[in-house]
Design an enzyme around this catalytic site. Structure first.
Site, PDB file in Angstrom:
ATOM      1  N   GLU A  67      -3.913  -2.624  14.296  1.00 45.36           N
ATOM      2  CA  GLU A  67      -4.459  -1.615  13.375  1.00 45.36           C
ATOM      3  C   GLU A  67      -5.755  -1.094  13.958  1.00 45.36           C
ATOM      4  O   GLU A  67      -6.544  -1.875  14.516  1.00 45.36           O
ATOM      5  CB  GLU A  67      -4.823  -2.213  12.005  1.00 45.36           C
TER       6      GLU A  67
ATOM      7  N   TYR B 217     -12.454  -2.957  12.543  1.00 49.59           N
ATOM      8  CA  TYR B 217     -12.854  -1.736  11.843  1.00 49.59           C
ATOM      9  C   TYR B 217     -14.345  -1.453  11.916  1.00 49.59           C
ATOM     10  O   TYR B 217     -14.773  -0.346  11.650  1.00 49.59           O
ATOM     11  CB  TYR B 217     -12.421  -1.816  10.373  1.00 49.59           C
TER      12      TYR B 217
ATOM     13  N   HIS C 240       1.567  -9.131   4.251  1.00 47.80           N
ATOM     14  CA  HIS C 240       0.425  -8.222   4.224  1.00 47.80           C
ATOM     15  C   HIS C 240      -0.110  -8.170   2.779  1.00 47.80           C
ATOM     16  O   HIS C 240      -0.066  -7.129   2.129  1.00 47.80           O
ATOM     17  CB  HIS C 240       0.821  -6.833   4.749  1.00 47.80           C
TER      18      HIS C 240
ATOM     19  N   TRP D  23      -3.996   2.960  12.255  1.00 50.88           N
ATOM     20  CA  TRP D  23      -3.949   2.743  10.804  1.00 50.88           C
ATOM     21  C   TRP D  23      -4.472   4.007  10.158  1.00 50.88           C
ATOM     22  O   TRP D  23      -5.639   4.320  10.357  1.00 50.88           O
ATOM     23  CB  TRP D  23      -4.807   1.539  10.374  1.00 50.88           C
TER      24      TRP D  23
ATOM     25  N   ASN E  30      -1.002 -10.779   8.186  1.00 50.63           N
ATOM     26  CA  ASN E  30      -2.000  -9.741   8.405  1.00 50.63           C
ATOM     27  C   ASN E  30      -3.367 -10.258   7.968  1.00 50.63           C
ATOM     28  O   ASN E  30      -3.579 -10.568   6.798  1.00 50.63           O
ATOM     29  CB  ASN E  30      -1.676  -8.480   7.604  1.00 50.63           C
ATOM     30  N   GLU E  31      -4.263 -10.365   8.921  1.00 55.60           N
ATOM     31  CA  GLU E  31      -5.669 -10.699   8.650  1.00 55.60           C
ATOM     32  C   GLU E  31      -5.867 -11.809   7.618  1.00 55.60           C
ATOM     33  O   GLU E  31      -6.312 -11.550   6.494  1.00 55.60           O
ATOM     34  CB  GLU E  31      -6.425  -9.455   8.171  1.00 55.60           C
TER      35      GLU E  31
ATOM     36  N   GLN F 223       0.807  -1.222   0.000  1.00 50.66           N
ATOM     37  CA  GLN F 223       0.000   0.000   0.000  1.00 50.66           C
ATOM     38  C   GLN F 223       0.841   1.273   0.000  1.00 50.66           C
ATOM     39  O   GLN F 223       0.351   2.334  -0.350  1.00 50.66           O
ATOM     40  CB  GLN F 223      -0.922   0.012   1.228  1.00 50.66           C
TER      41      GLN F 223
ATOM     42  N   GLU G 190      -5.530   2.011  -1.012  1.00 53.54           N
ATOM     43  CA  GLU G 190      -6.484   1.273  -0.172  1.00 53.54           C
ATOM     44  C   GLU G 190      -7.087   0.122  -0.999  1.00 53.54           C
ATOM     45  O   GLU G 190      -8.287   0.066  -1.246  1.00 53.54           O
ATOM     46  CB  GLU G 190      -7.530   2.251   0.379  1.00 53.54           C
ATOM     47  N   TRP G 191      -6.233  -0.759  -1.455  1.00 57.46           N
ATOM     48  CA  TRP G 191      -6.629  -1.981  -2.158  1.00 57.46           C
ATOM     49  C   TRP G 191      -7.692  -1.701  -3.239  1.00 57.46           C
ATOM     50  O   TRP G 191      -7.504  -0.776  -4.032  1.00 57.46           O
ATOM     51  CB  TRP G 191      -7.092  -3.038  -1.153  1.00 57.46           C
TER      52      TRP G 191
HETATM   53  C1  BGC Z   1      -5.970  -4.069   6.263  1.00 61.04           C
HETATM   54  C2  BGC Z   1      -5.354  -2.813   5.700  1.00 61.04           C
HETATM   55  C3  BGC Z   1      -6.443  -1.905   5.150  1.00 61.04           C
HETATM   56  C4  BGC Z   1      -7.403  -1.556   6.257  1.00 61.04           C
HETATM   57  C5  BGC Z   1      -8.519  -0.633   5.863  1.00 61.04           C
HETATM   58  C6  BGC Z   1      -7.198  -3.793   7.092  1.00 61.04           C
HETATM   59  O1  BGC Z   1      -8.065  -4.851   6.981  1.00 61.04           O
HETATM   60  O2  BGC Z   1      -5.018  -4.775   7.008  1.00 61.04           O
HETATM   61  O3  BGC Z   1      -4.423  -3.176   4.741  1.00 61.04           O
HETATM   62  O4  BGC Z   1      -5.929  -0.759   4.558  1.00 61.04           O
HETATM   63  O5  BGC Z   1      -7.991  -2.738   6.696  1.00 61.04           O
HETATM   64  O6  BGC Z   1      -9.341  -1.215   4.917  1.00 61.04           O
END
Ligand code: BGC
Length: 453
Positions: free
Chosen positions: A362, A302, A127, A408, A171-172, A26, A415-416
């Protein structure tokens, strides 16, 4: 206000780690220089309609060249830890085999700069940016993944283990296996159970094996791995909604941590996806290797989510009822803001037993930032951090061993599938000029962290 902050900060204690996190795919850009091989995201971004605004990760916010300036910003905002990931294809361009010395040299520069600035490096091994060469051989769906990943881990520990003590293996895993191998919204864009289930199993094996390899190679290592999580609520109290919420909960919150803790994969009568997983599991190799005693678990939360029964959705038979539809507070990502659910998820991971420490690896939010006269007054993001930190403190005070919090993210970045429009940074980036502007949330952290305790 100031006093309130000082109190909040003090209550976390002196040894609490305050950090900010980024990831290679990213932030780095520099996708084809100094011997880096392509990753699945470089290729995915070329396909029509996969990424908003047809954005490409090729240059992003240019961390590869601007790491010194960016680390200065981390320092200036008062953080003491810095989490970043290693681009697998930068150090092993074909995923396995030949080492790219220039890739190793880059991470050495980043690590040394961190140490010089007094920032503790936290290195994430994976990641989401798999080398394209490995994807061509099946990537996460291949049995060979364990072998490939082990080599990658060994190269990282041999190269950086003398100075890096804090490691995050994956990561996740739910994030990249579901989005990349079931729904196809993320790279490599694969779909269906025949991809998802082997990807899950290989990720479960790699997360534990990664822990073991680091333990063997790095003296005094502090080893963790990170999980996404999301409290799931049924839309109504009808039985079918309650059952749908249970299924979603298994996938979102239990699938990866339970085998790690030695409980095997979750079971749920009538959930055929899990039946298939268990069936495959019998045939798969190394199932005894799914467990590892991590020093910490990284929790990333999140949003909380609400689901209802939906027979049209294969296997899970549940669909989300969006926060906007329910008229509850949400970020500009559409993600429900619910600090109480964050508190409950932290407690839930802790109450499993067997988790020694929790680190929030994060936490952050996307809000549409407005640059007015050189200032970004992102009050909603500040409010978000205030609420989430208070919730975290509540869990800590109730006995959860929480060791740190990573915001984060440092700068706005790629952002993917959302491309560049979804800005999560504490620092605004003008992607045309690469100019950085610290947002008010960044100054908020500076004031918060600079309070003497
Ligand atoms: C990921 C990040 C991503 C963030 C916000 C997380 O799930 O690890 O790479 O930017 O979410 O979407």
């Amino acid at each position: 206000m100031h006093q309130q902050h000082a109190l909040l900060r003090q209550s976390f204690g002196r040894n609490f780690q305050w950090g900010v996190a980024i990831s290679a795919g990213q932030n780095e850009g520099a996708w084809n220089v100094d011997g880096r091989g392509p990753s699945i995201w470089d290729q995915f971004a070329r396909k029509q309609g996969k990424i908003k605004g047809s954005a490409k990760p090729y240059h992003s916010c240019d961390f590869y060249y601007r790491y010194k300036d960016d680390l200065m910003l981390v320092k200036a905002m008062g953080f003491t830890s810095f989490r970043f990931s290693i681009s697998w294809s930068r150090i092993l361009p074909e995923g396995t085999g030949r080492i790219n010395k220039e890739g190793i040299a880059f991470y050495n520069r980043v690590i040394d700069e961190c140490l010089q600035l007094g920032l503790t490096p936290f290195v994430t091994l994976y990641h989401w940016d798999l080398p394209l060469a490995l994807h061509k051989e099946g990537g996460w769906t291949s049995h060979q993944m364990l072998k490939w990943f082990s080599r990658f881990v060994n190269v990282c520990t041999e190269s950086f283990g003398d100075r890096v003590k804090n490691w995050i293996v994956l990561n996740e895993p739910m994030g990249f296996t579901s989005l990349g191998y079931m729904i196809g919204k993320h790279a490599p864009g694969k779909t269906g159970l025949s991809n998802f289930l082997p990807a899950v199993h290989n990720a479960v094996l790699c997360q534990a094996e990664g822990g073991r390899l680091i333990r063997a190679a790095v003296p005094r290592a502090n080893i963790g791995t990170s999980f996404s999580c999301s409290e799931v609520h049924p839309f109504t109290q009808r039985e079918e909604d309650i059952k749908a919420a249970r299924r979603a909960d298994i996938l979102l919150n239990r699938l990866f941590i339970e085998p790690l803790l030695g409980r095997g994969y979750p079971q749920e009568p009538g959930f055929t996806l899990l039946d298939k997983l268990h069936l495959h599991n019998k045939a798969w190799k190394y199932t005894d290797r799914m467990q590892f005693n991590f020093d910490f678990i990284g929790v990333q939360n999140y949003f909380s989510t609400t689901v209802k029964y939906n027979p049209l959705i294969p296997y899970i038979q549940a669909s989300e009822v969006k926060a906007a539809t329910r008229k509850v507070p949400h970020t500009d990502m559409g993600w429900e803001v619910n600090a109480d659910s964050f508190y409950r998820m932290i407690k839930r991971f802790w109450l499993y037993g067997g988790v020694k420490e929790i680190m929030v690896t994060e936490s952050g939010a996307f809000y549409k930032d407005q640059l007015v006269n050189g200032i970004i007054n992102d009050t909603k993001r500040i409010a978000y951090f205030e609420q989430y930190l208070s919730a975290l403190l509540r869990a800590k005070k109730e006995g959860v061993n929480v060791g740190g919090y990573f915001a984060w993210t440092l700068t706005d970045n790629f952002e993917w599938a959302e491309g560049y429009h979804a800005r999560f940074g504490l620092v605004h980036v003008d992607f045309n000029t690469q100019l950085r502007t610290i947002k008010q949330s960044g100054y908020w952290f500076r004031d918060f962290l600079h309070d003497k305790i």
